[in-house]
Motif scaffolding. Structure first.
Motif, PDB file in Angstrom:
ATOM      1  N   ARG A 127       3.727   8.104   5.118  1.00 18.38           N
ATOM      2  CA  ARG A 127       3.802   7.205   3.957  1.00 18.38           C
ATOM      3  C   ARG A 127       2.585   7.303   3.057  1.00 18.38           C
TER       4      ARG A 127
ATOM      5  N   GLN B 253       0.821  -1.212   0.000  1.00 14.55           N
ATOM      6  CA  GLN B 253       0.000   0.000   0.000  1.00 14.55           C
ATOM      7  C   GLN B 253       0.860   1.270   0.000  1.00 14.55           C
ATOM      8  N   HIS B 254       0.271   2.337  -0.457  1.00 15.76           N
ATOM      9  CA  HIS B 254       0.769   3.729  -0.342  1.00 15.76           C
ATOM     10  C   HIS B 254       1.831   4.140  -1.371  1.00 15.76           C
TER      11      HIS B 254
ATOM     12  N   TRP C  79       6.075   2.495   0.928  1.00 14.80           N
ATOM     13  CA  TRP C  79       5.421   2.721   2.213  1.00 14.80           C
ATOM     14  C   TRP C  79       6.376   3.033   3.352  1.00 14.80           C
TER      15      TRP C  79
ATOM     16  N   ASP D  42      -2.018  -4.716  -0.416  1.00 17.86           N
ATOM     17  CA  ASP D  42      -1.675  -6.058   0.090  1.00 17.86           C
ATOM     18  C   ASP D  42      -2.501  -6.428   1.324  1.00 17.86           C
ATOM     19  N   ASN D  43      -2.752  -5.453   2.196  1.00 12.76           N
ATOM     20  CA  ASN D  43      -3.547  -5.784   3.394  1.00 12.76           C
ATOM     21  C   ASN D  43      -5.010  -6.053   3.051  1.00 12.76           C
TER      22      ASN D  43
ATOM     23  N   SER E 136       6.313  -5.355   7.149  1.00 13.47           N
ATOM     24  CA  SER E 136       5.598  -4.626   8.197  1.00 13.47           C
ATOM     25  C   SER E 136       4.764  -5.659   8.937  1.00 13.47           C
TER      26      SER E 136
HETATM   27  O1  5SP Z   1       2.029   0.575   5.140  1.00 15.11           O
HETATM   28  C1  5SP Z   1       1.460  -0.492   5.223  1.00 15.11           C
HETATM   29  C2  5SP Z   1       0.027  -0.588   5.584  1.00 15.11           C
HETATM   30  O2  5SP Z   1      -0.566   0.634   5.883  1.00 15.11           O
HETATM   31  C3  5SP Z   1       2.224  -1.758   4.903  1.00 15.11           C
HETATM   32  O3  5SP Z   1       1.581  -2.875   5.440  1.00 15.11           O
HETATM   33  C4  5SP Z   1       2.380  -1.887   3.385  1.00 15.11           C
HETATM   34  O4  5SP Z   1       1.111  -2.219   2.842  1.00 15.11           O
HETATM   35  C5  5SP Z   1       3.417  -2.899   2.903  1.00 15.11           C
HETATM   36  O5  5SP Z   1       3.740  -3.880   3.746  1.00 15.11           O
HETATM   37  P1  5SP Z   1       4.705  -5.157   3.474  1.00 15.11           P
HETATM   38  O6  5SP Z   1       3.930  -6.075   2.605  1.00 15.11           O
HETATM   39  O7  5SP Z   1       5.953  -4.667   2.823  1.00 15.11           O
HETATM   40  O8  5SP Z   1       4.886  -5.692   4.844  1.00 15.11           O
END
Ligand code: 5SP
Ligand code: ADP
Length: 481
Positions: free
Chosen positions: A118, A46-47, A85, A228-229, A250
């Motif tokens: 971010r 994301q972001h 991010w 991704d989340n 993360s």
């Molecule tokens: O900044 C965030 C959610 O807000 C992160 O969860 C990114 O979405 C990327 O995460 P990874 O997949 O690199 O852990």
């Protein structure tokens, strides 16, 4: 990835298109039958943001199947290093946005989150200010997700509501761009962002480029890509009441919610699989990279040794608590490694074994403390669903289960975001006929029980949860002095 002190960028000129060329090429060489693919979707971290140079939409429309995407899109980007991010260099832009819109809570009331470094809008504002000529040369700004979708669609793909919620630019209630935020970010921004779509929207048919080059069917549909989340929420088939913990680069915690009440901590995103619902998310920057650092320092670089320490050290770590913010943390905004003994006295170090347990317990205590601050309650029947790279480690999951006093479930694949986007592609095919996501995936495998709480762990962690919250507050106050 190139990094400076707190700026993180991904060079899109080389990595992403080339990676897609490689993956599709390998699948073709392995005999994958592309002709059976009816729809596809995907997700991206994301972001992050991608800045397409003026005229590149036409290049995407005219892709020649004899050439690689990498060759064809060389020179297609106004900004060659895209912020991702982990970037936290936009504090000035965040302050400006909050002042312009009426404060942190007001920004959260509109966009679901106070201004975060971010978040894409603040990244765009920085690029506009620092490199106005590059902003001027930009025809379209994509998120990582809509960028990847564009490569399949053969034209600029719309941003979906769920990933769009991570920009500090979208009104999460009206699901439109928020004028006040756009104005505080950069001029003529709406035309560079394009329209928003719901997360299961069919964006169109796959580009003829992929049909000719790989043998996809001509009527293969591209369903909106997402973050991704949100992709993980779909892959884990999260239900109301569940709490998902993603242990990737993360660490994130997310929940399915019906009545969002944005605050200045955590994020509210539109739900990627159910239009009236939302998802709450808390993000921790110090996840796997910190676990890897402590593994290297205290377990000789071995996950096996790291795990055996978790199996043999006492639950609750004899009252020792550690807070490990190697990089400036997002939740809360503090930095540094802070260790406390059972009397809350700061100590310089723990034994190697104590350090490993302090790290893992501390990370999960933080997750429960912050989820409960957002109003989440662990009740009988609560399931913790774990995903991400570290969810393959049962001993880490045991600590998670003990701290949350709830059973932990996993799905067969650690990469739930990818699986979720397979499910979402299927949903895209049927969504217009009113079939729900739950109905679409009813035959998919259920999450599997991985671990249950150790008897008595709840009694050990109840006081530790209170102490962790107090100690974290102390660290936060000290870091402000
Ligand atoms: O900044 C965030 C959610 O807000 C992160 O969860 C990114 O979405 C990327 O995460 P990874 O997949 O690199 O852990
Ligand atoms: N056995 C293990 N125990 C703990 N962590 C692990 C294990 N295997 C992989 N990991 C962690 O998983 C991380 C990758 O997780 P992943 O979800 O793929 O990342 P991302 O969030 O970037 O997509 C690695 O950084 C690694 O530290």
């Amino acid at each position: 990835m190139a990094t400076s002190t707190d700026s993180f960028y991904l060079g899109f000129d080389f990595s992403t298109q080339q990676a897609l060329d490689l993956i599709l090429g390998k699948m073709k060489n392995a005999g994958f039958d592309f002709s059976r693919v009816k729809a596809l979707s995907g997700s991206g971290q994301q972001h992050g943001s991608v800045y397409w140079r003026k005229g590149t939409n036409q290049v995407l429309r005219d892709l020649h199947p004899g050439k690689s995407l990498h060759e064809l899109l060389k020179g297609g980007f106004a900004v060659s290093d895209s912020p991702v991010w982990m970037d936290s260099s936009t504090t000035e832009q965040c302050q400006y946005l909050e002042t312009a819109v009426g404060g942190a809570q007001r920004v959260a009331d509109i966009t679901g989150s106070r201004a975060y470094e971010r978040f894409t809008g603040n990244q765009i504002a920085k690029i506009y200010k620092a490199q106005p000529e590059k902003y001027e040369d930009t025809e379209r700004i994509s998120l990582v997700s809509s960028f990847a979708a564009s490569l399949f669609l053969g034209s600029y793909a719309a941003i979906d509501y769920s990933d769009g919620s991570g920009m500090n630019l979208m009104d999460i209630f009206s699901k439109q761009w928020a004028d006040s935020c756009l104005e505080a970010t950069a001029p003529h921004l709406e035309e560079r962002l394009g329209a928003l779509v719901h997360s299961s929207a069919v964006l169109g048919l796959l580009s003829p480029y992929h049909v000719t080059r790989y043998g996809f069917p001509e009527d293969c549909k591209v369903v909106a890509f997402t973050g991704d989340n949100p992709g993980s929420l779909a892959g884990m088939r999260l239900q109301e009441g569940d709490i998902a913990v993603s242990l990737g680069t993360s660490d994130t915690v997310f929940l399915w919610i019906k009545e969002p009440r944005p605050t200045v901590e955590g994020h509210i995103f539109c739900n990627p699989v159910d239009r009236p619902s939302y998802m709450a998310l808390i993000c921790y920057k110090n996840g796997s990279l910190t676990r890897e650092r402590i593994r290297n320092k205290c377990a000789g670089g071995s996950w096996e040794v790291f795990s055996s320490v978790l199996r043999t050290t006492p639950i609750g770590n004899d009252g020792n608590i550690g807070i490990y913010f190697d990089a400036m943390e997002i939740t809360p905004s503090a930095v540094g490694v802070h260790r406390f003994d059972k009397d809350n006295t700061k100590v310089a170090g723990f034994s190697a074994q104590g350090e490993i347990r302090a790290l893992v317990e501390g990370q999960f205590l933080a997750k429960r403390v912050h989820a409960e601050k957002l109003g989440y309650k662990i009740i009988p029947g609560t399931r913790v669903l774990a995903t991400g790279g570290a969810s393959s480690n049962k001993d880490i999951l045991q600590v998670l289960s003990d701290v949350f006093d709830a059973p932990v479930y996993t799905i067969d694949v650690a990469n739930s975001a990818c699986l979720g986007c397979g499910y979402r592609a299927l949903q895209g095919l049927v969504a217009e006929s009113g079939v729900s996501f739950a109905e679409t995936v009813r035959k998919a495998p259920e999450p599997q029980l991985a671990v249950t709480p150790t008897p008595g762990a709840d009694k050990v962690f109840a006081p530790l949860l209170r102490r962790y919250a107090e100690l974290e507050e102390r660290v936060l106050q000290e870091s402000k002095q």
